[in-house]
Design a protein around this motif. Structure first.
Motif, short mmCIF file in Angstrom:
data_model
loop_
_atom_site.label_atom_id
_atom_site.label_comp_id
_atom_site.label_asym_id
_atom_site.label_seq_id
_atom_site.Cartn_x
_atom_site.Cartn_y
_atom_site.Cartn_z
N UNK A 21 -3.18 -11.51 0.65
CA UNK A 21 -2.12 -11.65 1.65
C UNK A 21 -1.35 -10.34 1.74
N UNK A 22 -0.62 -10.18 2.82
CA UNK A 22 0.12 -8.94 3.06
C UNK A 22 1.24 -8.71 2.05
N UNK A 23 1.65 -9.75 1.34
CA UNK A 23 2.74 -9.62 0.37
C UNK A 23 2.27 -9.32 -1.05
N UNK A 24 0.96 -9.19 -1.24
CA UNK A 24 0.45 -8.84 -2.57
C UNK A 24 0.64 -7.36 -2.83
N UNK A 25 0.84 -7.02 -4.09
CA UNK A 25 1.01 -5.61 -4.44
C UNK A 25 -0.34 -4.90 -4.44
N UNK A 71 4.82 -1.46 -6.83
CA UNK A 71 5.97 -1.47 -5.91
C UNK A 71 5.58 -1.39 -4.44
N UNK A 72 4.28 -1.28 -4.17
CA UNK A 72 3.81 -1.12 -2.79
C UNK A 72 3.05 -2.38 -2.38
N UNK A 73 3.41 -2.91 -1.21
CA UNK A 73 2.76 -4.13 -0.72
C UNK A 73 1.57 -3.80 0.18
N UNK A 74 0.65 -4.73 0.26
CA UNK A 74 -0.54 -4.55 1.09
C UNK A 74 -0.18 -4.22 2.53
N UNK A 75 0.85 -4.87 3.08
CA UNK A 75 1.21 -4.63 4.48
C UNK A 75 1.65 -3.19 4.74
#
Length: 194
Positions: A21-25, A71-75
């Motif tokens: 998902x876009x909220x995964x790191x 600290x960086x999300x997939x999106x």
């Protein structure tokens, strides 16, 4: 008997697809890639592909900028202009799309939902002759540039076959601020300008 080029992508695609998902790191996504020995993860929302994170995306958008993957999300990293292919399309169509857009993998969809992923390797395994399409495309020199007009909402500009003057990528590039650049480099420059 089916001719190899007429085989639908549904017969050669990998499934189930490893997705996130876009909220995964990016840290979690990199671990998923490592555990599954894959080079990309499709980002989905309600099982519809909305992006893709590749190893290259992680290197260019996280590692090279010395960001912490946790600290960086997939999106923030995913390629949002995702190109998909219907499951009943032929592997010839898939190879042409990959060559035209300079990509190595295509999420496969049925009614807009993700059902698989097909890669250059999948296609070459069943139809080695299609490798010529990809090789020919990659070997085009700047002197042999050919204008490609793409009539989609995502790609309405004129592209040429050439070499990105920023990263050296060979494939589909367009003129951006006086230089021929690939979509990923253009996206990076646009992000810096914001």
């Amino acid at each position: 008997m089916k001719i190899a080029c007429d085989i639908p992508v549904s017969e050669v695609m990998s499934f189930p697809v490893i997705k996130a998902t876009k909220n995964m790191s990016i840290y979690d996504i990199a671990n998923i890639m490592t555990e599954n020995n894959i080079g990309a993860v499709v980002i989905v929302e309600n099982n519809k592909p909305i992006g893709i994170v590749t190893e290259r995306d992680i290197v260019k958008r996280v590692v090279s900028k010395n960001l912490k993957p946790k600290d960086v999300l997939a999106e923030e990293v995913m390629s949002k202009k995702i190109i998909t292919i219907p499951q009943n399309a032929s592997i010839t169509e898939a190879a042409k799309i990959m060559a035209t857009h300079g990509i190595k993998r295509l999420p496969v969809v049925k009614d807009g939902e993700l059902v698989g992923i097909v890669t250059q390797s999948d296609i070459v395994r069943v139809s080695p002759e299609l490798l010529e399409i990809v090789i020919e495309y990659a070997s085009i020199t700047p002197e042999e540039k050919e204008v490609i007009s793409l009539d989609t909402d995502e790609f309405s500009e004129e592209y040429i076959n050439g070499i990105c003057e920023n990263c050296g990528y060979q494939g589909r590039v367009r003129l951006y601020q006086g230089r021929y650049l690939c979509d990923e480099c253009i996206e990076e420059f646009e992000e810096k300008e914001e």
